[in-house]
Design a protein around this motif. Structure first.
Motif, mmCIF file in Angstrom:
data_model
loop_
_atom_site.group_PDB
_atom_site.id
_atom_site.type_symbol
_atom_site.label_atom_id
_atom_site.label_comp_id
_atom_site.label_asym_id
_atom_site.label_seq_id
_atom_site.Cartn_x
_atom_site.Cartn_y
_atom_site.Cartn_z
ATOM 1 N N ALA A 23 0.830 -1.204 0.000
ATOM 2 C CA ALA A 23 0.000 0.000 0.000
ATOM 3 C C ALA A 23 0.864 1.253 0.000
ATOM 4 C CB ALA A 23 -0.938 -0.003 1.206
ATOM 5 N N LEU A 24 1.881 1.253 0.856
ATOM 6 C CA LEU A 24 2.770 2.404 0.911
ATOM 7 C C LEU A 24 3.568 2.552 -0.379
ATOM 8 C CD1 LEU A 24 4.109 1.976 4.567
ATOM 9 C CD2 LEU A 24 2.445 3.648 3.773
ATOM 10 N N GLU A 25 4.060 1.415 -0.893
ATOM 11 C CA GLU A 25 4.865 1.442 -2.114
ATOM 12 C C GLU A 25 4.053 1.927 -3.307
ATOM 13 O OE1 GLU A 25 8.447 -0.416 -4.333
ATOM 14 O OE2 GLU A 25 8.071 -0.273 -2.204
ATOM 15 N N TYR A 26 2.836 1.417 -3.452
ATOM 16 C CA TYR A 26 2.053 1.759 -4.637
ATOM 17 C C TYR A 26 1.244 3.037 -4.460
ATOM 18 C CZ TYR A 26 3.682 -2.081 -7.307
ATOM 19 O OH TYR A 26 4.507 -2.893 -8.021
ATOM 20 N N TYR A 27 1.198 3.563 -3.258
ATOM 21 C CA TYR A 27 0.751 4.948 -3.093
ATOM 22 C C TYR A 27 1.684 5.844 -3.897
ATOM 23 C CZ TYR A 27 0.871 9.607 -1.054
ATOM 24 O OH TYR A 27 0.911 10.971 -0.893
ATOM 25 N N ASP A 28 2.980 5.604 -3.720
ATOM 26 C CA ASP A 28 3.978 6.383 -4.456
ATOM 27 C C ASP A 28 3.855 6.169 -5.959
ATOM 28 O OD1 ASP A 28 4.902 7.124 -2.016
ATOM 29 O OD2 ASP A 28 6.723 5.922 -2.057
ATOM 30 N N PHE A 29 3.763 4.904 -6.352
ATOM 31 C CA PHE A 29 3.812 4.567 -7.768
ATOM 32 C C PHE A 29 2.601 5.110 -8.529
ATOM 33 C CE2 PHE A 29 4.022 1.668 -11.450
ATOM 34 C CZ PHE A 29 5.379 1.759 -11.734
ATOM 35 N N PHE A 30 1.408 4.971 -7.954
ATOM 36 C CA PHE A 30 0.207 5.418 -8.658
ATOM 37 C C PHE A 30 -0.042 6.909 -8.502
ATOM 38 C CE2 PHE A 30 -0.861 0.854 -8.499
ATOM 39 C CZ PHE A 30 -1.114 0.675 -9.838
ATOM 40 N N LEU A 31 0.536 7.502 -7.469
ATOM 41 C CA LEU A 31 0.470 8.946 -7.353
ATOM 42 C C LEU A 31 1.063 9.597 -8.603
ATOM 43 C CD1 LEU A 31 -0.126 11.384 -5.486
ATOM 44 C CD2 LEU A 31 2.217 11.161 -4.631
ATOM 45 N N TYR A 32 2.132 9.002 -9.087
ATOM 46 C CA TYR A 32 2.775 9.509 -10.298
ATOM 47 C C TYR A 32 1.819 9.431 -11.486
ATOM 48 C CZ TYR A 32 6.482 10.421 -13.670
ATOM 49 O OH TYR A 32 7.261 10.979 -14.664
ATOM 50 N N GLY A 33 1.009 8.363 -11.558
ATOM 51 C CA GLY A 33 0.082 8.221 -12.668
ATOM 52 C C GLY A 33 -0.917 9.353 -12.744
ATOM 53 N N SER A 34 -1.492 9.727 -11.592
ATOM 54 C CA SER A 34 -2.448 10.839 -11.570
ATOM 55 C C SER A 34 -1.769 12.144 -11.965
ATOM 56 C CB SER A 34 -3.069 10.971 -10.165
ATOM 57 O OG SER A 34 -3.818 9.825 -9.837
ATOM 58 N N ALA A 35 -0.559 12.351 -11.445
ATOM 59 C CA ALA A 35 0.157 13.582 -11.766
ATOM 60 C C ALA A 35 0.560 13.620 -13.239
ATOM 61 C CB ALA A 35 1.387 13.719 -10.873
ATOM 62 N N ALA A 36 0.929 12.459 -13.798
ATOM 63 C CA ALA A 36 1.330 12.411 -15.202
ATOM 64 C C ALA A 36 0.172 12.768 -16.123
ATOM 65 C CB ALA A 36 1.861 11.021 -15.551
ATOM 66 N N ALA A 37 -1.040 12.447 -15.705
ATOM 67 C CA ALA A 37 -2.207 12.744 -16.531
ATOM 68 C C ALA A 37 -2.691 14.178 -16.360
ATOM 69 C CB ALA A 37 -3.338 11.768 -16.195
ATOM 70 N N THR A 52 0.935 17.184 -27.305
ATOM 71 C CA THR A 52 2.297 16.645 -27.251
ATOM 72 C C THR A 52 2.790 16.567 -25.816
ATOM 73 O OG1 THR A 52 2.797 17.566 -29.430
ATOM 74 C CG2 THR A 52 4.664 16.958 -28.033
ATOM 75 N N ALA A 53 2.477 17.568 -25.020
ATOM 76 C CA ALA A 53 2.891 17.566 -23.618
ATOM 77 C C ALA A 53 2.289 16.386 -22.868
ATOM 78 C CB ALA A 53 2.484 18.880 -22.953
ATOM 79 N N THR A 54 1.020 16.108 -23.136
ATOM 80 C CA THR A 54 0.365 14.973 -22.483
ATOM 81 C C THR A 54 0.989 13.659 -22.937
ATOM 82 O OG1 THR A 54 -1.736 16.171 -22.287
ATOM 83 C CG2 THR A 54 -1.828 13.764 -22.168
ATOM 84 N N THR A 60 6.626 9.263 -19.747
ATOM 85 C CA THR A 60 7.450 9.156 -18.533
ATOM 86 C C THR A 60 6.825 8.187 -17.538
ATOM 87 O OG1 THR A 60 6.397 11.002 -17.313
ATOM 88 C CG2 THR A 60 8.202 11.554 -18.816
ATOM 89 N N PHE A 61 5.506 8.065 -17.558
ATOM 90 C CA PHE A 61 4.854 7.059 -16.719
ATOM 91 C C PHE A 61 5.340 5.668 -17.108
ATOM 92 C CE2 PHE A 61 1.410 4.014 -15.964
ATOM 93 C CZ PHE A 61 1.153 4.224 -14.616
ATOM 94 N N GLY A 62 5.494 5.427 -18.413
ATOM 95 C CA GLY A 62 5.940 4.122 -18.875
ATOM 96 C C GLY A 62 7.413 3.852 -18.654
ATOM 97 N N VAL A 63 8.215 4.911 -18.437
ATOM 98 C CA VAL A 63 9.656 4.731 -18.240
ATOM 99 C C VAL A 63 9.943 3.806 -17.062
ATOM 100 C CG1 VAL A 63 11.728 5.936 -17.431
ATOM 101 C CG2 VAL A 63 10.432 6.834 -19.367
#
Length: 446
Positions: A23-37, A52-54, A60-63
């Motif tokens: 939960a703690l680990e994927y809080y970090d990981f999926f937080l990035y997904g929301s921010a990337a969008a 293009t920016a999107t 970068t999410f896929g990186v």
């Protein structure tokens, strides 16, 4: 013979540590997904060209997914040599540190093109961390679990993953209420800074875990494997391919979490950020209940039928979900989103830790799960980028994305159909083949 109270409590402690850590680990990981969008296209890329920016932001999410196979090779090797607990502690600290650093990064307006470079570097560190998290937590809980309840206990790893995604969504919901100028200047950073607590909490929780009986017994008798990758490729290469194909089911998660969020909040649809974040939050809340139920069912009827239901069903329900978004109906979007992600996808998502883990012997279990899943997840991670391309110049061809997602559900179905049913196999016999009971010259004493 009675089981000592401490030993009897280890399965629950291992499952709890897997849940909380994931939960703690994927809080970090999926937080990035929301921010990337929603945020990064405006902060780290050229906002004058939104499409293009999107696209670059979603790339970068896929990186991180591209970095995960590399991390899996290293962390799988170490986990099968030194134990599951070592990796569980390391991955959580690395994830907390890299996520905290994202919150400290300068923006494009401040340092120009250096900003997205630093963002990608931090994202790579996130990917390396995630490469070992689920495999080590699943191996730990599987090897501690009672034989007839391995599905239930290993499901806590994925239940924790969904819990982390829920927490990330709720936190982002709070900061999304800020005015745009505050959100884009400092508000988006706060959820990333909270990861400083993640590293501390994760270390305190996981350092108290005992190593699994299966790994301890293997190390004390046959000895640990010098080169787990060689043994894995010699004895389990077919299962590695099955896990790679099966792991493509994660494309459903990345399309749901990232692409559909960007699509629904685009000008062509016009739903609000908050309303769509609530779809994800409620779907994850339902998943928290659905995952252990599906896993318990797999302990009774087998892993294959439950996984198949989730994989095949996701191809259909994701089509319905994206159609509902295109129709602009929020109530329909909410219902189909909960059905697709909270209920149907949870069948495959909740059972795979046991399904994949039972394919491998104790000697190479962590390597097999880590390498197989992370190669598959790498492809799934870039599904978001490919979806943005197949959606057309306007980014609104939802039917093409739905068909693309359905196509990615086919390999998991084939993998499950070709796999053995293992839910009744005793834990020490998992992954063993005829003739493997002899001594192994490639092992060393612990």
């Amino acid at each position: 013979m009675s089981v000592p109270a401490e030993a009897a409590g280890q399965p629950k402690k291992a499952a709890a540590a897997a849940w909380i850590g994931s939960a703690l680990e994927y809080y970090d990981f999926f937080l990035y997904g929301s921010a990337a969008a929603l945020i990064f296209p405006k902060v780290f890329f050229d906002a004058s060209d939104p499409a293009t920016a999107t696209l670059l932001s979603l790339a970068t999410f896929g990186v991180a997914y591209a970095a995960r196979p590399v991390g899996a090779l290293f962390l799988g090797h170490v986990g099968d040599r030194l134990g599951r607990r070592t990796i569980m502690v390391f991955t959580l600290i690395l994830m907390g540190l890299s996520t905290f650093l994202i919150g400290c990064l300068p923006t494009r307006d401040q340092v120009g093109s250096l900003a997205p470079v630093l963002l990608v570097l931090c994202r790579v560190l996130q990917g390396i961390s995630a490469a070992g998290e689920q495999a080590s937590a699943s191996s730990m809980s599987l090897e501690h679990a009672p034989e007839r309840r391995r599905g239930f206990f290993t499901s806590f790893t994925l239940s924790g993953t969904q819990g982390g995604q829920l927490i990330a969504t709720l936190v982002f919901l709070l900061v999304a209420q800020l005015p745009d100028d505050q959100l884009l200047s400092w508000g988006w950073r706060v959820p990333f800074w909270l990861s400083a607590a993640v590293a501390v909490a994760g270390y305190l929780i996981r350092r108290r875990l005992e190593e699994t009986p299966a790994f301890t017994r293997e190390a004390a008798t046959a000895g640990v494997v010098r080169l787990p990758l060689l043994v894995l490729m010699r004895e389990h290469w077919r299962d590695v391919l099955r896990v790679i194909a099966g792991a493509l089911i994660a494309s459903v998660s990345t399309i749901f979490t990232v692409w559909s969020l960007a699509y629904a909040t685009s000008d062509s649809v016009g739903m609000s950020r908050s309303s769509m974040l609530w779809v994800g939050a409620l779907a994850n809340l339902v998943a928290l209940a659905a995952i252990p139920l599906w896993a318990t069912l797999s302990d009774r009827i087998g892993r294959r039928p439950v996984f198949l239901a989730g994989a095949a069903g996701s191809a259909v329900t994701m089509f319905l979900y994206l159609w509902a978004i295109s129709a602009g109906s929020y109530p329909l979007t909410l219902v189909t989103g909960i059905l697709a992600f909270g209920v149907v996808y949870s069948a495959a998502n909740g059972v795979w830790p046991a399904f994949y883990g039972e394919m491998f012997s104790t000697r190479v279990r962590l390597s097999g799960m880590a390498i197989g899943t992370q190669i598959g997840f790498a492809i799934a991670g870039f599904a978001v980028t490919f979806a943005a391309q197949v959606a057309g110049p306007g980014g609104d061809d939802w039917s093409a994305v739905a068909l693309f997602t359905a196509a990615l559900c086919v390999p998991p179905v084939i993998a499950a159909l070709s796999a053995r049913e293992t839910h009744r196999v005793p834990t020490p016999a998992l992954g063993e083949r005829a003739g493997q009971e002899a001594s192994h010259p490639e092992t060393v004493s612990a």
